[in-house]
Design a protein around this motif. Sequence first.
Motif, mmCIF file in Angstrom:
data_model
loop_
_atom_site.group_PDB
_atom_site.id
_atom_site.type_symbol
_atom_site.label_atom_id
_atom_site.label_comp_id
_atom_site.label_asym_id
_atom_site.label_seq_id
_atom_site.Cartn_x
_atom_site.Cartn_y
_atom_site.Cartn_z
ATOM 1 N N SER A 21 0.837 -1.199 0.000
ATOM 2 C CA SER A 21 0.000 0.000 0.000
ATOM 3 C C SER A 21 0.871 1.248 0.000
ATOM 4 N N PRO A 22 0.503 2.258 -0.784
ATOM 5 C CA PRO A 22 1.298 3.497 -0.811
ATOM 6 C C PRO A 22 1.333 4.230 0.520
ATOM 7 N N LEU A 23 0.490 3.845 1.467
ATOM 8 C CA LEU A 23 0.525 4.475 2.797
ATOM 9 C C LEU A 23 1.873 4.294 3.476
ATOM 10 N N ALA A 24 2.587 3.234 3.126
ATOM 11 C CA ALA A 24 3.880 2.984 3.764
ATOM 12 C C ALA A 24 4.837 4.152 3.547
ATOM 13 N N ARG A 25 4.739 4.805 2.382
ATOM 14 C CA ARG A 25 5.647 5.917 2.087
ATOM 15 C C ARG A 25 5.419 7.099 3.008
ATOM 16 N N ALA A 26 4.204 7.215 3.532
ATOM 17 C CA ALA A 26 3.892 8.354 4.406
ATOM 18 C C ALA A 26 4.603 8.261 5.757
ATOM 19 N N LEU A 27 5.142 7.101 6.080
ATOM 20 C CA LEU A 27 5.849 6.953 7.351
ATOM 21 C C LEU A 27 7.226 7.603 7.311
ATOM 22 N N GLY A 28 7.785 7.775 6.110
ATOM 23 C CA GLY A 28 9.101 8.382 5.994
ATOM 24 C C GLY A 28 10.224 7.519 6.532
ATOM 25 N N LEU A 87 10.515 -1.842 6.364
ATOM 26 C CA LEU A 87 11.557 -2.646 7.010
ATOM 27 C C LEU A 87 11.422 -2.485 8.520
ATOM 28 N N VAL A 88 10.632 -3.363 9.117
ATOM 29 C CA VAL A 88 10.250 -3.212 10.514
ATOM 30 C C VAL A 88 11.339 -3.698 11.458
ATOM 31 N N GLN A 89 11.198 -3.312 12.731
ATOM 32 C CA GLN A 89 12.049 -3.812 13.795
ATOM 33 C C GLN A 89 11.669 -5.264 14.104
ATOM 34 N N PRO A 90 12.492 -5.982 14.877
ATOM 35 C CA PRO A 90 12.173 -7.380 15.195
ATOM 36 C C PRO A 90 10.808 -7.584 15.828
ATOM 37 N N ASP A 91 10.315 -6.593 16.596
ATOM 38 C CA ASP A 91 9.001 -6.737 17.228
ATOM 39 C C ASP A 91 7.870 -6.216 16.349
ATOM 40 N N LEU A 92 8.194 -5.891 15.084
ATOM 41 C CA LEU A 92 7.249 -5.400 14.066
ATOM 42 C C LEU A 92 6.881 -3.931 14.248
ATOM 43 N N SER A 93 7.614 -3.226 15.080
ATOM 44 C CA SER A 93 7.403 -1.782 15.193
ATOM 45 C C SER A 93 8.232 -1.066 14.136
ATOM 46 N N VAL A 94 7.959 0.210 13.938
ATOM 47 C CA VAL A 94 8.609 1.014 12.907
ATOM 48 C C VAL A 94 9.855 1.681 13.489
ATOM 49 N N PRO A 95 10.988 1.639 12.799
ATOM 50 C CA PRO A 95 12.192 2.303 13.312
ATOM 51 C C PRO A 95 11.944 3.783 13.603
ATOM 52 N N GLY A 96 12.286 4.194 14.797
ATOM 53 C CA GLY A 96 12.096 5.582 15.204
ATOM 54 C C GLY A 96 10.707 5.912 15.682
ATOM 55 N N HIS A 97 9.769 4.962 15.562
ATOM 56 C CA HIS A 97 8.388 5.171 16.005
ATOM 57 C C HIS A 97 7.886 3.910 16.716
ATOM 58 N N PRO A 98 8.289 3.722 17.948
ATOM 59 C CA PRO A 98 7.877 2.505 18.662
ATOM 60 C C PRO A 98 6.378 2.415 18.875
ATOM 61 N N GLU A 99 5.657 3.525 18.706
ATOM 62 C CA GLU A 99 4.205 3.512 18.876
ATOM 63 C C GLU A 99 3.468 3.055 17.616
ATOM 64 N N ILE A 100 4.216 2.791 16.534
ATOM 65 C CA ILE A 100 3.609 2.353 15.276
ATOM 66 C C ILE A 100 4.075 0.936 14.958
ATOM 67 N N PHE A 101 3.128 0.069 14.660
ATOM 68 C CA PHE A 101 3.426 -1.303 14.251
ATOM 69 C C PHE A 101 2.917 -1.505 12.817
ATOM 70 N N VAL A 102 3.556 -2.416 12.111
ATOM 71 C CA VAL A 102 3.150 -2.752 10.744
ATOM 72 C C VAL A 102 3.022 -4.267 10.652
ATOM 73 N N GLY A 103 1.918 -4.742 10.037
ATOM 74 C CA GLY A 103 1.697 -6.174 9.927
ATOM 75 C C GLY A 103 1.157 -6.566 8.568
ATOM 76 N N GLY A 104 1.158 -7.861 8.314
ATOM 77 C CA GLY A 104 0.618 -8.383 7.067
ATOM 78 C C GLY A 104 1.513 -8.102 5.881
ATOM 79 N N ASP A 105 0.895 -7.914 4.710
ATOM 80 C CA ASP A 105 1.647 -7.721 3.465
ATOM 81 C C ASP A 105 2.458 -6.445 3.449
ATOM 82 N N LEU A 106 2.209 -5.546 4.383
ATOM 83 C CA LEU A 106 2.911 -4.267 4.407
ATOM 84 C C LEU A 106 4.238 -4.349 5.154
#
Length: 426
Positions: free
Chosen positions: A266-273, A283-302
């Motif tokens: 999904s193009p929404l991924a680009r909005a995370l910067g 490219l998520v962290q080992p716990d599926l959180s976003v680098p630099g944003h521990p309050e954001i998680f990404v799952g599934g095909d994204l």
Amino acid sequence: MTSQPHHIVVVGGGFAGLWATRALDDPSVRITLIDRRNHHLFQPLLYQVATAGLSAPDIAAPLRHILDAQHNVEVRLAEVTDLHPQQREVELGDGTRVRYDTLLLAAGATHAYFGNDHWAPFAPGLKTLDDAVRLRRKMLLAFERAEMETDPAKRDAWLNFAIVGAGPTGVELAGTLAEIARHTLKDEFRHIDPRKARVRLIEAGPRVLPSFPQDLTDKARAQLEKLGVEVVTGTPVSDINAEGYRLGEHFIAAKTVVWAAGVAASPLARALGVPLDRAGRVLVQPDLSVPGHPEIFVGGDLASVQQDGKPVPGVAPAAKQMGKHIARAIKARLAGKPTTPFRYQDFGNLATIGRMAAIVHLGKLKFSGPLAWWFWLAAHVYFLIGFRNRFVVLVNWAMAYISYQRAARIIFGDAHDERKPGGDTR
């Protein structure tokens, strides 16, 4: 004064988003689930809707119905068009913003044409129920157009079908379409013989179902060819237009081309910067959180996840496991505990090819043929029942599948024009 519950916004009601939401049935958190469609889709059987084996409601259920007993969830029918990580807000299509304490982005994937987006109008893909209904209409109309056509060359073009991409979706579509032409429709037309329809499965790589072991893919190819599918490997499609497609130096006239060759996040991924992989996944962290944003998680095909040097596959079991893991990570964070790395458990891989034809790979166990088909059917019965109580529907479908009858062969809209149902003229 009572503190406000922790607000979790979940974007996407697919396997990752829904399984995370259900695992967070806790009054200490408040969840807003946002999806641009009102239903959850059992995507592994989507091709059955496209090929008239099942009706749309058989493999989908309203999100509100699934979550009606979970009182800490609010479902919103809307499209998230932008993200504002610094403000902890998601922006909806009408311009309104929804603030979150924790965000789960599970917006899924779309079709990827590898830089040839102009092919999209001529080679539709299969990701949603809308796609499935449109594709079913397109394929059924092809036989109707052929029945009325008096020019032999034009008639052949209507009876030429090409599936581009030999992953599970492409293999399942090709095998089922060949069965429809050779069995379901064989006595229903007066001026054409549907059995003469040409179903071609095209794969740029060296073999079909490349995620399976070589010996199983060889058996899958043999089963496809037995069904009447012409399998072409090692040659990519170089052009697609309204009249057909080009394979190497040769142009093949075909009115029905289906794209099953690639997906893009999904193009929404680009909005995370944040850094993305080649497919646009985070490219998520080992716990599926976003680098630099521990309050954001990404799952599934994204989510782009590597495990033991290999990517975690974009399949339903992986998405479910990601959703459950993210729910555990959120609970750990709220309890002041550390999160743990995500670990995908691969319970096996299976694909159906056609009637009594499938392949199964479970660790060291590999088998194909009728036994594999029954195993595939049992697995889907189990998972579909876990999603909704669909036992009777699935048994009825299985009996129809065995007998070659497909009751959902209804063409919606005006059959005398090429517009899609609902007035969509694309």
